[in-house]
Scaffold this active site. Structure first.
Site, mmCIF file in Angstrom:
data_model
loop_
_atom_site.group_PDB
_atom_site.id
_atom_site.type_symbol
_atom_site.label_atom_id
_atom_site.label_comp_id
_atom_site.label_asym_id
_atom_site.label_seq_id
_atom_site.Cartn_x
_atom_site.Cartn_y
_atom_site.Cartn_z
ATOM 1 N N GLU A 95 22.364 64.626 74.441
ATOM 2 C CA GLU A 95 21.519 65.798 74.260
ATOM 3 C C GLU A 95 21.645 66.377 72.864
ATOM 4 O O GLU A 95 22.675 66.243 72.207
ATOM 5 C CB GLU A 95 21.902 66.879 75.282
ATOM 6 C CG GLU A 95 21.637 66.427 76.703
ATOM 7 C CD GLU A 95 21.915 67.513 77.728
ATOM 8 O OE1 GLU A 95 21.628 67.284 78.898
ATOM 9 O OE2 GLU A 95 22.439 68.585 77.366
ATOM 10 N N CYS A 108 21.321 70.936 66.601
ATOM 11 C CA CYS A 108 22.679 70.653 67.060
ATOM 12 C C CYS A 108 22.727 69.206 67.543
ATOM 13 O O CYS A 108 21.964 68.828 68.435
ATOM 14 C CB CYS A 108 23.020 71.620 68.196
ATOM 15 S SG CYS A 108 24.583 71.274 68.989
ATOM 16 N N CYS A 115 33.072 62.676 75.953
ATOM 17 C CA CYS A 115 34.168 63.116 75.088
ATOM 18 C C CYS A 115 35.498 62.893 75.790
ATOM 19 O O CYS A 115 35.687 63.289 76.941
ATOM 20 C CB CYS A 115 34.031 64.590 74.715
ATOM 21 S SG CYS A 115 35.278 65.101 73.499
ATOM 22 N N CYS A 119 38.800 69.019 77.060
ATOM 23 C CA CYS A 119 39.029 70.465 77.170
ATOM 24 C C CYS A 119 38.571 70.903 78.563
ATOM 25 O O CYS A 119 37.529 70.465 79.046
ATOM 26 C CB CYS A 119 38.254 71.210 76.088
ATOM 27 S SG CYS A 119 38.616 70.586 74.437
ATOM 28 N N CYS A 122 34.953 72.552 79.323
ATOM 29 C CA CYS A 122 33.787 71.908 78.710
ATOM 30 C C CYS A 122 33.198 70.835 79.623
ATOM 31 O O CYS A 122 33.923 69.959 80.106
ATOM 32 C CB CYS A 122 34.196 71.286 77.378
ATOM 33 S SG CYS A 122 32.893 70.303 76.613
ATOM 34 N N GLY A 164 30.625 65.446 72.321
ATOM 35 C CA GLY A 164 31.558 64.573 71.623
ATOM 36 C C GLY A 164 32.365 65.246 70.531
ATOM 37 O O GLY A 164 32.103 66.377 70.136
ATOM 38 N N GLU A 165 33.373 64.523 70.081
ATOM 39 C CA GLU A 165 34.272 65.009 69.028
ATOM 40 C C GLU A 165 33.942 64.224 67.754
ATOM 41 O O GLU A 165 34.320 63.058 67.625
ATOM 42 C CB GLU A 165 35.728 64.803 69.476
ATOM 43 C CG GLU A 165 36.764 65.045 68.416
ATOM 44 C CD GLU A 165 36.594 66.336 67.616
ATOM 45 O OE1 GLU A 165 36.616 67.423 68.209
ATOM 46 O OE2 GLU A 165 36.424 66.241 66.379
ATOM 47 N N ASN A 217 39.863 78.758 70.376
ATOM 48 C CA ASN A 217 39.739 79.050 71.814
ATOM 49 C C ASN A 217 40.923 79.730 72.497
ATOM 50 O O ASN A 217 40.803 80.146 73.652
ATOM 51 C CB ASN A 217 39.386 77.787 72.608
ATOM 52 C CG ASN A 217 38.026 77.253 72.206
ATOM 53 O OD1 ASN A 217 37.174 78.016 71.742
ATOM 54 N ND2 ASN A 217 37.806 75.961 72.360
ATOM 55 N N CYS A 336 24.596 75.020 72.909
ATOM 56 C CA CYS A 336 25.020 73.859 72.138
ATOM 57 C C CYS A 336 26.521 73.713 72.271
ATOM 58 O O CYS A 336 27.265 74.667 72.190
ATOM 59 C CB CYS A 336 24.606 74.134 70.711
ATOM 60 S SG CYS A 336 25.080 72.896 69.592
#
Ligand code: SAH
Ligand code: SF4
Length: 352
Positions: A95, A108, A115, A119, A122, A164-165, A217, A336
């Protein structure tokens, strides 16, 4: 369509010139092809209208210039945002989000199909590891959305805050950045990371660097380990040190992202602790009220507006600049950075 030809969109500019230059002459034709590919984001050789027809056919026999297909786009939300769902050659879905913001427009992008960082707040992390996206797959999101909305390049911002990272897909990220720089200045591009220290140090070495956003975070190591297990691998203190090494020339700032979870990290004392944690960094905070999802732990809740205000006010009192991402894209359930490639097959188990 799947094919085994080299996709020119996967190549850095210099490599494209050498590979195409080996079979095309004179050199000005090679330049034209590079421009069509990297500056105009051509998705077919037939679109390269100033090339002779037989050259276009010859190129199509040797190479491809493919982008992923859009399979779904949401109706524009009240703020104009739209979410795009793309399908990749192997069936993975990713996306991207189009976000008009007055004079400027942000897109974005996703950097991986899934991922592995995991986390706990997420949705992308919940669905697990996917594979790295190729440069062509990242650039395809950018050019497809930019073109569909006819956004002038000089108004574009790009943020790598989708699925993703990005710093676990470093090689392809660097190629993608090199191509994006043909249209968008580095200071208009932001890469968001969960804190992959070697990746941050590698970005810091580049001649042309994007802006850095760091998903902090939590105000302390213990809580960050709870919600971001990657903290065990890359400890918070070392992460902060790596951020201090990241060059912030020309008045640039690092963006510190902070997902606000009610009753967990949203107290005034947490804001004060966050301010202490990032003291000495040239940074601004982007507070992101948690967006709930049925796949995420039930105790995770979005704070009340009053709690959000208290958190923000405390940061300000402590001398920290802060913005709140209140609702951009919420109506389309696509804030996003918490995208999941809806409809995808349950879980991808391939390592990143
Ligand atoms: N992997 C990168 C970039 C994608 S995530 C990173 O973690 O930075 C982009 C942002 O979305 C991160 O700051 C992340 O903390 C935030 N995010 C993820 N899930 C969220 C949720 N459920 N609610 C609000 N923000 C979320
Ligand atoms: Fe991955 Fe970022 Fe989600 Fe963490 S917040 S699981 S790093 S996409």
């Amino acid at each position: 369509m799947r094919n085994d030809q080299t996709n020119l969109h996967d190549l850095p500019p210099a490599e494209l010139e050498s590979i195409v230059g080996a079979v095309v002459s004179p050199p000005f034709r090679v330049k034209q092809i590079e421009e069509w590919t990297h500056v105009r984001g051509a998705a077919s050789f037939d679109a390269m209208t100033n090339l002779p027809k037989d050259l276009r056919a010859d190129l199509a026999a040797r190479f491809s210039v493919a982008f992923p297909d859009v399979v779904e786009r949401t109706e524009p939300a009240s703020d104009g945002s739209q979410k795009y769902l793309f399908v990749l050659d192997d069936g993975n879905r990713i996306e991207s989000v189009y976000m008009p913001m007055g004079e400027r427009t942000s897109i974005c992008l996703s950097s991986q199909a899934g991922c592995a960082v995991g986390c706990t707040f997420c949705v992308t992390g919940f669905f697990g590891a996917g594979r790295n996206l190729t440069p062509g797959e990242m650039l395809g999101q950018f050019f497809t959305i930019q073109r569909e909305h006819g956004v002038p390049m000089e108004r574009m911002n790009v943020v790598f805050m989708g699925m993703g990272e990005p710093l676990l897909n470093m090689e392809h990220l660097e190629t993608t950045l090199d191509v994006l720089y043909r249209n968008v200045a580095p200071k208009r591009i932001t890469v968001s990371t969960s804190g992959i220290i070697p990746g941050i140090d590698e970005l810091a070495q580049l001649d042309r660097r994007p802006n850095l956003a760091i998903s902090i975070n939590a105000p302390d190591r213990k809580r960050r380990e709870e919600i971001m297990p990657i903290t065990k691998k890359y400890p918070l203190e070392e992460l902060i040190a790596s951020l201090k090494r990241y060059p912030t020339e020309h008045g640039r700032e690092i963006t510190v992202e902070y997902v606000l979870l009610a009753g967990y990290n949203d107290a005034a004392s947490d804001a004060a602790a966050l301010a202490r944690l990032i003291r000495g960094l040239r940074a601004k905070v982007n507070a992101i009220p948690f967006n709930a999802d049925p796949n995420l732990p039930g105790w995770m809740k979005r704070p009340t507006d009053a709690a959000i205000d208290r958190f923000v006010d405390t940061l300000v009192k402590n001398g920290v600049a802060v913005t709140v991402r209140r609702s951009k894209g919420r109506e389309i359930a696509a804030a996003c950075g918490q995208l999941r490639g809806k409809k995808e097959a349950p879980r991808h188990r391939r390592a990143t």
